[in-house]
Structures are given as C-alpha cells and as structure tokens.
Design a protein around this motif. Structure first.
Motif, PDB file in Angstrom:
ATOM      1  N   ARG A  13       0.824  -1.106  -0.054  1.00  0.00           N
ATOM      2  CA  ARG A  13      -0.022  -0.121   0.137  1.00  0.00           C
ATOM      3  C   ARG A  13       0.913   1.188   0.178  1.00  0.00           C
ATOM      4  NH1 ARG A  13      -2.955   2.822   3.990  1.00  0.00           N
ATOM      5  NH2 ARG A  13      -2.735   1.244   5.481  1.00  0.00           N
ATOM      6  N   ARG A  14       0.579   2.233  -1.121  1.00  0.00           N
ATOM      7  CA  ARG A  14       1.526   3.139  -1.035  1.00  0.00           C
ATOM      8  C   ARG A  14       0.723   4.581  -0.779  1.00  0.00           C
ATOM      9  NH1 ARG A  14       4.881   3.124  -6.753  1.00  0.00           N
ATOM     10  NH2 ARG A  14       4.705   5.046  -6.051  1.00  0.00           N
ATOM     11  N   SER A  17      12.564 -12.218  -6.725  1.00  0.00           N
ATOM     12  CA  SER A  17      12.312 -10.729  -6.359  1.00  0.00           C
ATOM     13  C   SER A  17      11.746  -9.828  -7.494  1.00  0.00           C
ATOM     14  CB  SER A  17      13.910 -10.028  -6.092  1.00  0.00           C
ATOM     15  OG  SER A  17      14.267 -10.852  -5.101  1.00  0.00           O
ATOM     16  N   ALA A  18      11.841 -10.376  -8.570  1.00  0.00           N
ATOM     17  CA  ALA A  18      11.276  -9.633  -9.674  1.00  0.00           C
ATOM     18  C   ALA A  18       9.676  -9.572  -9.447  1.00  0.00           C
ATOM     19  CB  ALA A  18      11.656 -10.326 -11.175  1.00  0.00           C
ATOM     20  N   SER A  19       9.252 -10.776  -9.402  1.00  0.00           N
ATOM     21  CA  SER A  19       7.835 -10.760  -9.333  1.00  0.00           C
ATOM     22  C   SER A  19       7.341  -9.937  -8.129  1.00  0.00           C
ATOM     23  CB  SER A  19       7.167 -12.134  -9.342  1.00  0.00           C
ATOM     24  OG  SER A  19       7.890 -13.128  -8.433  1.00  0.00           O
ATOM     25  N   LEU A  59       5.239  -3.540  -6.408  1.00  0.00           N
ATOM     26  CA  LEU A  59       5.476  -2.235  -6.136  1.00  0.00           C
ATOM     27  C   LEU A  59       4.639  -1.032  -6.785  1.00  0.00           C
ATOM     28  CD1 LEU A  59       9.060  -2.475  -5.035  1.00  0.00           C
ATOM     29  CD2 LEU A  59       7.208  -1.894  -3.434  1.00  0.00           C
ATOM     30  N   GLY A  60       4.468  -1.405  -8.131  1.00  0.00           N
ATOM     31  CA  GLY A  60       3.694  -0.361  -8.853  1.00  0.00           C
ATOM     32  C   GLY A  60       4.534  -0.313 -10.323  1.00  0.00           C
ATOM     33  N   THR A  61       3.784   0.247 -11.209  1.00  0.00           N
ATOM     34  CA  THR A  61       4.283   0.209 -12.725  1.00  0.00           C
ATOM     35  C   THR A  61       5.375   1.442 -12.794  1.00  0.00           C
ATOM     36  OG1 THR A  61       2.332   1.641 -13.285  1.00  0.00           O
ATOM     37  CG2 THR A  61       2.228  -0.744 -13.850  1.00  0.00           C
ATOM     38  N   ASN A 110      12.546   5.795  -7.725  1.00  0.00           N
ATOM     39  CA  ASN A 110      11.189   6.042  -7.698  1.00  0.00           C
ATOM     40  C   ASN A 110      10.502   6.170  -6.471  1.00  0.00           C
ATOM     41  OD1 ASN A 110      11.275   7.257 -10.087  1.00  0.00           O
ATOM     42  ND2 ASN A 110      10.186   5.637 -11.198  1.00  0.00           N
ATOM     43  N   LEU A 111      11.191   5.341  -5.306  1.00  0.00           N
ATOM     44  CA  LEU A 111      10.381   5.232  -4.108  1.00  0.00           C
ATOM     45  C   LEU A 111      11.470   5.663  -2.955  1.00  0.00           C
ATOM     46  CD1 LEU A 111       8.640   1.825  -4.585  1.00  0.00           C
ATOM     47  CD2 LEU A 111       7.521   4.002  -4.498  1.00  0.00           C
TER      48      LEU A 111
END
Ligand SMILES: Cc1cc2nc3c(=O)[nH]c(=O)nc-3n(C[C@H](O)[C@H](O)[C@H](O)COP(=O)(O)OP(=O)(O)OC[C@H]3O[C@@H](n4cnc5c(N)ncnc54)[C@H](O)[C@@H]3O)c2cc1C
Length: 361
Positions: free
Chosen positions: A183-184, A212-214, A219-221, A329-330
């Motif tokens: 949840r972001r 880890s990739a999946s 996390l979001g596009t 981006n995060l």
C-alpha cells in the motif's frame, strides 16, 4: 525502537543477514518468509557456501565480499553462543587445481598475481605437493594454486542462526507468511499486504532471492523492473568412509568444486541450469556431478552419496552489479538481491550496508 517496523521480505541468507544487522542496531524489524527459513528450493538451503575473496570482480562486489569475510569468524562465534545453532564455520583454504598445463599457466600468470595484489599470499604447489596435501585429487594434476583464507559455513544452519539471533534481539519472524502486495502513499510504501493481513512499515527491504522480480512488480508500474532470474544449481553431498582420503581444502577444478564440511561430508557442485523455476534433480545433472567427482577427486568418487538437491540462485541480468540499496522512484524501499553464485559470500556485508543505509550511518 521505532514503533513502525522495517519490513524485510525473504528469509534467505540475504534477508536474514539484513534482519540480524538491523536488530543488532536496535531497529524494529519484521521478517516475512513465505515458506520456512532456509528451506529448499531457496538458494540459501542449497548452497555450497564456500566463501572466498573476489579479486578481479566488480570493485563494489569485491568490497562487499571483503566486508563480509572480515566479519564472519566473529559473527559465527557470536551466533553459536547466542542461539545455540552451530553455523558450521571453518577456514579450509582453497586449492585451484590445474588438470592440464594450460590451466597451470593461466593460474600462475593470471590468478596468482591477482591474489597477491590483495594480500592473500598465494602459493604455487607442484603436482606432488598438491597430492600429498589432498590425496583424493586426480593423478592428472599438474599443479595447484593455494590460498589460505577461504572460509565455509553450513548454509542453512548459518541462515537459521542469523534469523534466530535477529529474533533474540527483538525482530519478529513470520515464517509461512508471504508478501502479496504493497500500500503506497505517493513515493512511500506505508504498509505491506500479506497472506496474514496488512502490516504498517517505515521502510521495506526486498530480499526475495530468485523471486524478487515478481515481488518488485507489486510495487507499482512506476518502479523499474528488478532483472533477477532463477538459475537452478544441482549439487550432491558425499560422505567418505573412514578408509577414504580426507578432503581438507576447497578444491576448484574440472568446471566445479568439492567443499569439505565440518560434519565430514564433501559437497560436489554445481550445475548452472537456466530452466526457470523447475526444481528437479535430473539424470543430466547427476551425470555432470558424477563426472566432476571422477575428474577432480577420484579418491572419493566411489564413496556413498548422502543426498542430492537443487536450489535457485538469484541471477542478476541487469547491466550493473547486483543492487544493494534504494529502489528508484520510491523513498523508503531498498533491494538486496541478485548475488548469483556469491550470495553466501557477500551476505554479512550486505546486511551491514543495508543497516547503514536504514540508520543513516
Ligand atoms: C547449488 C548452489 C550452490 C551455491 N554455492 C555458493 C557458494 O559456494 N558460495 C556462495 O557465496 N554462494 C553460493 N550460492 C549462491 C547463494 O546460495 C545465493 O546467492 C544466496 O543463498 C541467495 O540468498 P537470497 O537470500 O538472496 O535468496 P534465497 O535463499 O533464495 O531466499 C529468498 C527467500 O525469499 C522468500 N520469498 C520469496 N517470495 C516471497 C514473498 N512474496 N514473501 C515472503 N518471502 C518470499 C523465499 O521463500 C526464499 O526463502 C550457491 C547457490 C546454489 C543454488
């Protein structure tokens, strides 16, 4: 302790080392492991866990290995004392075995100076000295490069000990609970969604190995792909009888290795299979391991096999070295994965680096 914890995803050796380093610094941690800690086919359950310096590798990876290797003897003693789990630490050293004059030339000209340059005091052994030290070696040996600093652990025991120590320092370990989403709020992840419900978090460390990739996709596009793929490694444990020659060094040669363990077994490995998430042990794989044993250590090639198994190395397919730091981006998400065939070697260093980043050190 921060009342809103740092969430670590994955209790392989990387997540375990991160949780232990964070907990040791008083940071509140919740460690989620979707399966059990150090259970196959996680790489950390499968690993040969030979731990060598990495001269000639990318400097960042080599320095992570150095930091890790310097830390290991003390860390393993602490883990054993604090948790009662013996990580199976030893310092067997390594012999890089030349089975052909060309290999001997390459080891002497290319590898020896490299180890020399990092203060390893490598020694060149003639064939007779090599076989006197390791009578299981093939008579084809033409010489060997010896370095004394190589360490080894029992991979699943080391991983479990890290997790147990993290728990004893206040970390919450939730095994059998997978992370299923995030949840972001803008550029921050404020909670992770799991099989067991939602948990608020101050930061997230993604350490889910070959998976880890999946997990990163959740996390979001707007978050870049984490280019990690599984690579299956098949491996076997031989338990030589009392009449067989003892293997005392890690032996590299014939496209693989033999790694002596403190329980008396010798691990012979490993294959590098690009087959996705198929955990099978195959006739081809067993043939590779059998041929390797016959070529490198014929003295134990007729000894009993205790077990064969496979696990998935998390292999980095990006252009740069595997990451150990913030996700683009995060603001509060870090990733530590993709260490391929050297994840055991660098884990204790990765744990410290992520703990440095989380605590601002
Ligand atoms: C046969 C073999 C031999 C090896 N030999 C060596 C060696 O000699 N020296 C060396 O340095 N390295 C070696 N390696 C490599 C090393 O073992 C790995 O790099 C390392 O173990 C990777 O650890 P990890 O924690 O990243 O991944 P893993 O150990 O695979 O752990 C990832 C964990 O994340 C969990 N997970 C996945 N998705 C989720 C989710 N959604 N929620 C919660 N948990 C999740 C998984 O269940 C798993 O337990 C070897 C590997 C193999 C397979």
């Amino acid at each position: 302790m921060n009342p809103v914890p740092v969430v670590v995803i994955g209790a392989g050796v990387i997540g375990a080392a991160i949780a232990q380093s964070l907990a040791a610094r008083g940071v509140g941690v919740v460690l989620f492991e979707r399966a059990q800690v150090a259970a196959l086919p996680a790489a950390s359950a499968a690993s040969a866990a030979l731990l060598e310096p990495l001269p000639g590798a990318d400097p960042n990876l080599a320095s992570l290995a150095r930091r890790s290797l310097d830390r290991l003897p003390g860390l393993c003693a602490t883990l054993r004392d604090r948790t009662g789990i013996d990580p199976g630490w030893s310092r067997p050293g390594t012999m890089f075995v030349a089975l052909h004059p060309r290999e001997a030339e390459w080891l002497r000209v290319a590898r020896l100076p490299l180890y020399d340059s990092i203060g390893e005091s490598p020694a060149w052994l003639d064939a007779r000295t090599a076989r006197d030290l390791e009578p299981a070696l093939s008579v084809q040996v033409v010489g060997a490069l010896r370095i004394g600093s190589t360490q080894s652990v029992d991979a699943p025991a080391f991983t479990r000990a890290l997790v147990a120590d993290a728990a004893s320092r206040g970390a919450t370990v939730l095994a059998g609970v997978g992370v299923t989403g995030f949840r972001r709020e803008g550029k921050r992840v404020v909670a992770v969604e799991t099989d067991g419900g939602e948990m608020r978090c101050s930061a997230v460390v993604l350490a889910a190995g070959a998976w880890s990739a999946s997990v990163a996709r959740l996390l979001g596009t707007d978050v870049p792909v984490v280019p990690v793929v599984p690579q299956r490694g098949q491996i076997m444990a031989v338990v030589p009888r009392a009449t067989a020659p003892r293997v005392t060094h890690v032996l590299h040669g014939a496209g693989g290795y033999a790694v002596p363990k403190t329980d008396g077994s010798v691990l012979i490995g490993a294959t590098h299979d690009d087959v996705g998430f198929d955990p099978s042990v195959t006739p081809d794989g067993l043939q590779f391991l059998g041929n390797l044993a016959r070529e490198l250590v014929p003295g134990i090639a007729t000894e009993p096999v205790r077990a064969t198994w496979s696990g998935f190395r998390p292999v980095w397919r990006g252009e740069d070295v595997p990451p150990c730091g913030p996700v683009a981006n995060l603001e509060n998400v870090m990733v530590a994965t993709g260490h391929g065939a050297v994840g055991m070697t660098v884990a204790a260093g990765v744990g410290e680096v992520i703990a440095d980043l989380v605590t601002g050190a």
